[in-house]
Design a protein around this motif. Structure first.
Motif, PDB file in Angstrom:
ATOM      1  N   MET A 208      13.184  -0.983  -9.831  1.00 11.87           N
ATOM      2  CA  MET A 208      11.714  -0.476  -9.634  1.00 11.87           C
ATOM      3  C   MET A 208      11.909  -0.034  -8.240  1.00 11.87           C
ATOM      4  SD  MET A 208       9.405  -3.260  -8.577  1.00 11.87           S
ATOM      5  CE  MET A 208       9.427  -4.939  -8.369  1.00 11.87           C
ATOM      6  N   THR A 209      10.615   0.777  -7.959  1.00  7.94           N
ATOM      7  CA  THR A 209      11.254   2.201  -6.850  1.00  7.94           C
ATOM      8  C   THR A 209       9.671   2.423  -6.850  1.00  7.94           C
ATOM      9  OG1 THR A 209      12.472   3.531  -8.706  1.00  7.94           O
ATOM     10  CG2 THR A 209      11.041   5.021  -7.171  1.00  7.94           C
ATOM     11  N   LYS A 210       9.932   2.365  -5.261  1.00 13.21           N
ATOM     12  CA  LYS A 210       9.237   2.259  -4.007  1.00 13.21           C
ATOM     13  C   LYS A 210       8.385   4.277  -4.538  1.00 13.21           C
ATOM     14  CE  LYS A 210       9.761  -1.600  -1.364  1.00 13.21           C
ATOM     15  NZ  LYS A 210       9.140  -2.204  -1.846  1.00 13.21           N
ATOM     16  N   VAL A 211       7.263   3.607  -4.605  1.00 15.31           N
ATOM     17  CA  VAL A 211       6.514   5.715  -4.264  1.00 15.31           C
ATOM     18  C   VAL A 211       5.392   5.662  -2.957  1.00 15.31           C
ATOM     19  CG1 VAL A 211       5.067   7.290  -6.111  1.00 15.31           C
ATOM     20  CG2 VAL A 211       7.005   5.648  -7.042  1.00 15.31           C
ATOM     21  N   THR A 212       5.283   6.368  -2.711  1.00 11.81           N
ATOM     22  CA  THR A 212       4.232   6.491  -1.700  1.00 11.81           C
ATOM     23  C   THR A 212       3.699   7.358  -1.966  1.00 11.81           C
ATOM     24  OG1 THR A 212       5.930   5.744   0.281  1.00 11.81           O
ATOM     25  CG2 THR A 212       3.394   6.826   0.397  1.00 11.81           C
ATOM     26  N   TYR A 213       2.253   7.456  -2.274  1.00  9.14           N
ATOM     27  CA  TYR A 213       0.577   8.267  -2.715  1.00  9.14           C
ATOM     28  C   TYR A 213       0.183   8.047  -1.334  1.00  9.14           C
ATOM     29  CZ  TYR A 213       1.125   6.269  -7.617  1.00  9.14           C
ATOM     30  OH  TYR A 213       2.303   5.112  -8.654  1.00  9.14           O
ATOM     31  N   HIS A 214       0.112  10.011  -1.115  1.00  5.91           N
ATOM     32  CA  HIS A 214      -0.847  10.220  -0.209  1.00  5.91           C
ATOM     33  C   HIS A 214      -1.735  10.579  -0.979  1.00  5.91           C
ATOM     34  CE1 HIS A 214       2.727  10.764   2.638  1.00  5.91           C
ATOM     35  NE2 HIS A 214       4.188  11.011   1.305  1.00  5.91           N
ATOM     36  N   LEU A 215      -2.796   9.850  -0.618  1.00  3.67           N
ATOM     37  CA  LEU A 215      -3.834   9.929  -1.284  1.00  3.67           C
ATOM     38  C   LEU A 215      -5.064  10.777  -0.480  1.00  3.67           C
ATOM     39  CD1 LEU A 215      -4.433   6.398  -1.322  1.00  3.67           C
ATOM     40  CD2 LEU A 215      -3.691   7.665  -2.582  1.00  3.67           C
ATOM     41  N   PRO A 216      -5.807  11.559  -1.239  1.00  5.66           N
ATOM     42  CA  PRO A 216      -6.682  12.505  -1.255  1.00  5.66           C
ATOM     43  C   PRO A 216      -7.383  12.223   0.609  1.00  5.66           C
ATOM     44  CG  PRO A 216      -6.977  11.567  -2.787  1.00  5.66           C
ATOM     45  CD  PRO A 216      -6.889  10.973  -2.176  1.00  5.66           C
ATOM     46  N   ASP A 217      -7.279  10.837   0.780  1.00  3.98           N
ATOM     47  CA  ASP A 217      -8.822  10.231   1.805  1.00  3.98           C
ATOM     48  C   ASP A 217      -7.927  10.868   3.524  1.00  3.98           C
ATOM     49  OD1 ASP A 217      -7.733   8.775   2.009  1.00  3.98           O
ATOM     50  OD2 ASP A 217      -9.094   6.728   2.277  1.00  3.98           O
ATOM     51  N   GLY A 218      -6.014  11.005   2.555  1.00  3.44           N
ATOM     52  CA  GLY A 218      -5.107  11.335   4.132  1.00  3.44           C
ATOM     53  C   GLY A 218      -4.382   9.803   4.508  1.00  3.44           C
ATOM     54  N   THR A 219      -4.664   8.856   4.171  1.00  2.84           N
ATOM     55  CA  THR A 219      -4.162   7.826   4.274  1.00  2.84           C
ATOM     56  C   THR A 219      -2.697   7.805   3.253  1.00  2.84           C
ATOM     57  OG1 THR A 219      -5.446   6.137   2.140  1.00  2.84           O
ATOM     58  CG2 THR A 219      -5.901   6.580   4.547  1.00  2.84           C
TER      59      THR A 219
ATOM     60  N   VAL B  50       6.796   9.548 -15.964  1.00  6.24           N
ATOM     61  CA  VAL B  50       7.818   7.908 -15.738  1.00  6.24           C
ATOM     62  C   VAL B  50       8.704   7.605 -15.242  1.00  6.24           C
ATOM     63  CG1 VAL B  50       9.093   6.707 -17.765  1.00  6.24           C
ATOM     64  CG2 VAL B  50       6.889   8.196 -18.251  1.00  6.24           C
ATOM     65  N   VAL B  51       9.193   6.744 -14.321  1.00  8.37           N
ATOM     66  CA  VAL B  51       9.706   6.266 -13.630  1.00  8.37           C
ATOM     67  C   VAL B  51      10.790   6.156 -14.248  1.00  8.37           C
ATOM     68  CG1 VAL B  51      10.571   4.929 -11.808  1.00  8.37           C
ATOM     69  CG2 VAL B  51       7.962   6.144 -11.409  1.00  8.37           C
TER      70      VAL B  51
ATOM     71  N   LEU C 221      10.355   0.370 -14.361  1.00  9.90           N
ATOM     72  CA  LEU C 221      11.482   1.038 -14.556  1.00  9.90           C
ATOM     73  C   LEU C 221      10.325   1.400 -16.016  1.00  9.90           C
ATOM     74  CD1 LEU C 221      14.079   2.599 -15.174  1.00  9.90           C
ATOM     75  CD2 LEU C 221      14.492   0.171 -16.450  1.00  9.90           C
ATOM     76  N   GLY C 222       9.912   2.880 -16.704  1.00 14.08           N
ATOM     77  CA  GLY C 222       9.089   2.522 -17.780  1.00 14.08           C
ATOM     78  C   GLY C 222       7.741   2.795 -17.299  1.00 14.08           C
ATOM     79  N   GLU C 223       6.859   2.492 -15.949  1.00 13.69           N
ATOM     80  CA  GLU C 223       6.128   2.554 -15.816  1.00 13.69           C
ATOM     81  C   GLU C 223       5.784   4.361 -15.884  1.00 13.69           C
ATOM     82  OE1 GLU C 223       4.073   0.423 -12.577  1.00 13.69           O
ATOM     83  OE2 GLU C 223       2.425   0.255 -13.932  1.00 13.69           O
ATOM     84  N   THR C 224       4.327   5.184 -15.365  1.00 13.46           N
ATOM     85  CA  THR C 224       3.888   6.187 -14.863  1.00 13.46           C
ATOM     86  C   THR C 224       2.807   5.949 -13.738  1.00 13.46           C
ATOM     87  OG1 THR C 224       2.028   6.385 -16.280  1.00 13.46           O
ATOM     88  CG2 THR C 224       3.987   6.666 -17.814  1.00 13.46           C
ATOM     89  N   LEU C 225       3.842   6.683 -13.013  1.00 10.24           N
ATOM     90  CA  LEU C 225       3.085   7.360 -11.921  1.00 10.24           C
ATOM     91  C   LEU C 225       1.429   6.754 -11.608  1.00 10.24           C
ATOM     92  CD1 LEU C 225       5.135  10.119  -9.889  1.00 10.24           C
ATOM     93  CD2 LEU C 225       5.356   7.454  -9.783  1.00 10.24           C
ATOM     94  N   MET C 226       1.055   7.493 -13.099  1.00  9.45           N
ATOM     95  CA  MET C 226      -0.661   7.516 -13.325  1.00  9.45           C
ATOM     96  C   MET C 226      -0.915   5.644 -13.376  1.00  9.45           C
ATOM     97  SD  MET C 226      -2.930   7.390 -17.005  1.00  9.45           S
ATOM     98  CE  MET C 226      -1.853   6.113 -17.598  1.00  9.45           C
ATOM     99  N   ASN C 227      -0.157   4.742 -14.616  1.00  6.42           N
ATOM    100  CA  ASN C 227      -0.565   3.437 -14.647  1.00  6.42           C
ATOM    101  C   ASN C 227       0.003   2.403 -12.700  1.00  6.42           C
ATOM    102  OD1 ASN C 227      -0.668   1.688 -16.570  1.00  6.42           O
ATOM    103  ND2 ASN C 227       0.674   0.649 -15.503  1.00  6.42           N
TER     104      ASN C 227
END
Ligand code: FES
Length: 105
Positions: A1-12, A89-90, A20-26
């Protein structure tokens, strides 16, 4: 398991646990995050899953394929750090990853 921080278009930002094995899209879709539309559902055919991946995180992912590079070349908002999140893919990674989501609406 990996922590991913998404910086979103609205600034949040949103931090998500990515399997493991999952895409950032999914992982984005699974958590109902805005910005990544993924019209082609990860087939590398639409570029509505565009993200900016800072250089310090590129080594966690495979190099872009020619197909991905060609799609990115058609994006107005493309930059040196552009990637398609359906192709990211993570792997086995204990670092936290940050990614900036382009507005694909
Ligand atoms: S979801 Fe269509 S190219 Fe990534």
């Amino acid at each position: 398991m990996t922590k991913v921080t998404y910086h979103l278009p609205d600034g949040t930002t949103e931090q998500v646990d990515v399997q493991l094995g999952e895409t950032l899209m999914n992982a984005s879709l699974r958590n109902n995050l805005p910005g990544i539309v993924a019209e082609c559902a990860g087939s590398c055919a639409c570029a509505t899953c565009h993200v900016h991946l800072p250089k310090e995180y590129t080594h966690f992912f495979a190099e872009p394929t020619d197909e991905e590079t060609d799609l990115i070349a058609y994006l107005d908002a493309a930059d040196d750090d552009s990637r398609l999140s359906c192709q990211l893919v993570v792997g086995d990674c204990d670092a936290e990853i940050h990614v900036r989501v382009a507005d694909s609406r």
